[in-house]
Design a protein around this motif. Structure first.
Motif, short mmCIF file in Angstrom:
data_model
loop_
_atom_site.label_atom_id
_atom_site.label_comp_id
_atom_site.label_asym_id
_atom_site.label_seq_id
_atom_site.Cartn_x
_atom_site.Cartn_y
_atom_site.Cartn_z
N UNK A 157 12.66 -0.68 -0.82
CA UNK A 157 12.20 -1.37 -2.16
C UNK A 157 10.78 -1.01 -2.31
N UNK A 158 10.19 -0.63 -1.15
CA UNK A 158 8.70 -0.24 -1.28
C UNK A 158 8.07 -0.36 0.17
N UNK A 159 7.01 -0.28 0.35
CA UNK A 159 6.16 -0.41 1.77
C UNK A 159 5.08 -1.44 1.64
N UNK A 160 4.67 -1.46 2.81
CA UNK A 160 3.56 -2.49 3.31
C UNK A 160 2.14 -1.93 2.71
N UNK A 161 1.16 -2.71 2.53
CA UNK A 161 -0.29 -2.31 2.41
C UNK A 161 -1.16 -3.52 2.89
N UNK A 162 -2.15 -2.81 3.76
CA UNK A 162 -2.92 -3.79 4.41
C UNK A 162 -4.28 -3.41 4.69
N UNK A 264 4.70 0.36 6.63
CA UNK A 264 5.86 0.04 7.01
C UNK A 264 6.87 -0.13 5.84
N UNK A 265 8.16 0.50 6.00
CA UNK A 265 9.17 0.11 4.74
C UNK A 265 9.21 -1.48 4.56
N UNK A 266 9.36 -1.82 3.22
CA UNK A 266 10.08 -2.92 3.16
C UNK A 266 11.48 -2.79 2.65
N UNK A 267 12.22 -3.49 3.03
CA UNK A 267 13.63 -3.07 2.70
C UNK A 267 14.45 -4.56 2.64
N UNK A 268 15.04 -4.73 1.63
CA UNK A 268 15.85 -5.83 1.29
C UNK A 268 17.16 -5.64 1.90
#
Length: 315
Positions: A157-162, A264-268
């Motif tokens: 559904x998206x990706x991390x940001x930091x 990194x990928x955000x996965x549900x």
């Protein structure tokens, strides 16, 4: 025998007093209606109606059965209506397990979802580790990194940001790190959850770069790490959802801009795609929409998929 169907027939016969009238209503033969009532009598082991050439009347046992039969049929109708409604619209509770920063972001963006679907409710579980979906009765879970469990269905559904950050108090009198190797000279606040929590990943000019980090303070909760960073205990790697306001206010400084933290990928994930209830599908779509509404979390298709054993980044 279909007990509910037979009881419906019996109640209608009791109401109109005629097999043939009920048969005409349902476009079936009179013997078909008679057989249903006979099957019901055999099931209960007693005669329910008296048959004559002119009318059908209830026996005492038949009259006693009417209220209980009506209650059972009404309950079956209510159950069917509720189940049918659940098949076509979001109804019921969804248990959703989400990393802390994303969970806080999600809870601030629930209003439109709950206003639109007044029979939907959310049980939000903020986690700093992966949960067992089946054992804990969780409908959905958002994971950071690659998901390797073949028993689960996953959707990116998206990706991390930091940001890599430090407080002005910590940096006073210290040389700020300019590249990942410099972190060896600093106290780093380790976010302990799963995988290699002492390895941080960054995007360098020539590709991904890892750095082993150490420090005197560790925590298994991202907000605890943020608070420690604000108090000058060391350098932290944290989700933009947690520290954006602190950066804008000057409470934290962004470090190593030439080596931004890896995304990194955000996965549900959820247990099965088969017969996925509308309530669960609706929450998945809402999650995807609010993640994509934040430009920093949009997935450009080039986000590195890493197994959990390597991930030690933001959530």
């Amino acid at each position: 025998m279909d007990l509910i169907a037979a009881l419906r027939t019996f109640l209608r016969v009791a109401e109109v007093g005629s097999f043939s009238a009920v048969a005409a209503e349902r476009s079936v033969t009179q013997p078909a209606i008679s057989r249903q009532v006979s099957a019901l009598e055999e099931h209960f082991g007693t005669r329910l109606v008296q048959r004559s050439t002119h009318a059908v009347t209830l026996t005492e046992e038949g009259r006693d059965l009417v209220p209980a039969a009506q209650q059972l049929v009404d309950s079956a109708d209510a159950l069917q209506e509720r189940t049918g409604r659940r098949r076509t619209k979001p109804v019921g509770r969804v248990r959703l397990s989400v990393p802390v920063p994303l969970g806080l972001f999600f809870s601030s963006n629930l209003n439109s979802l709950l206003k639109k679907h007044d029979e939907l409710s959310i049980d939000l579980i903020l986690h700093d580790r992966l949960r067992d979906l089946i054992e804990e009765g969780i409908d959905l879970q958002v994971c950071v990194g690659e998901v390797n469990d073949s028993a689960l269905i996953s959707r990116r559904i998206g990706a991390t940001a930091a940001f890599l950050v430090g407080a002005p108090d910590y940096l006073k009198g210290r040389a700020a790190p300019k590249e990942p190797a410099d972190l060896q000279l600093h106290d780093c606040i380790v976010y302990h959850r799963w995988g290699r929590d002492d390895v941080w990943w960054f995007a360098g000019p020539e590709g991904a770069v890892s750095a082993s980090v150490r420090g005197r303070f560790r925590a298994n909760n991202s907000d605890a790490v943020r608070r420690a960073a604000l108090n000058g205990h060391g350098i932290a790697l944290l989700s933009h959802l947690l520290v954006a306001d602190d950066i804008s206010a000057g409470r934290l400084r962004v470090l190593m801009p030439a080596f931004p933290p890896a995304r990194f990928p955000l996965t549900v994930v959820y247990p099965s795609r088969r017969n996925l209830p509308p309530r669960v599908r609706t929450v998945i779509e809402h999650l995807s929409e609010i993640v994509q509404s934040d430009p920093a979390m949009r997935d450009d298709g080039e986000v590195r998929a890493v197994p959990h054993s390597e991930v030690s980044g933001p959530d």
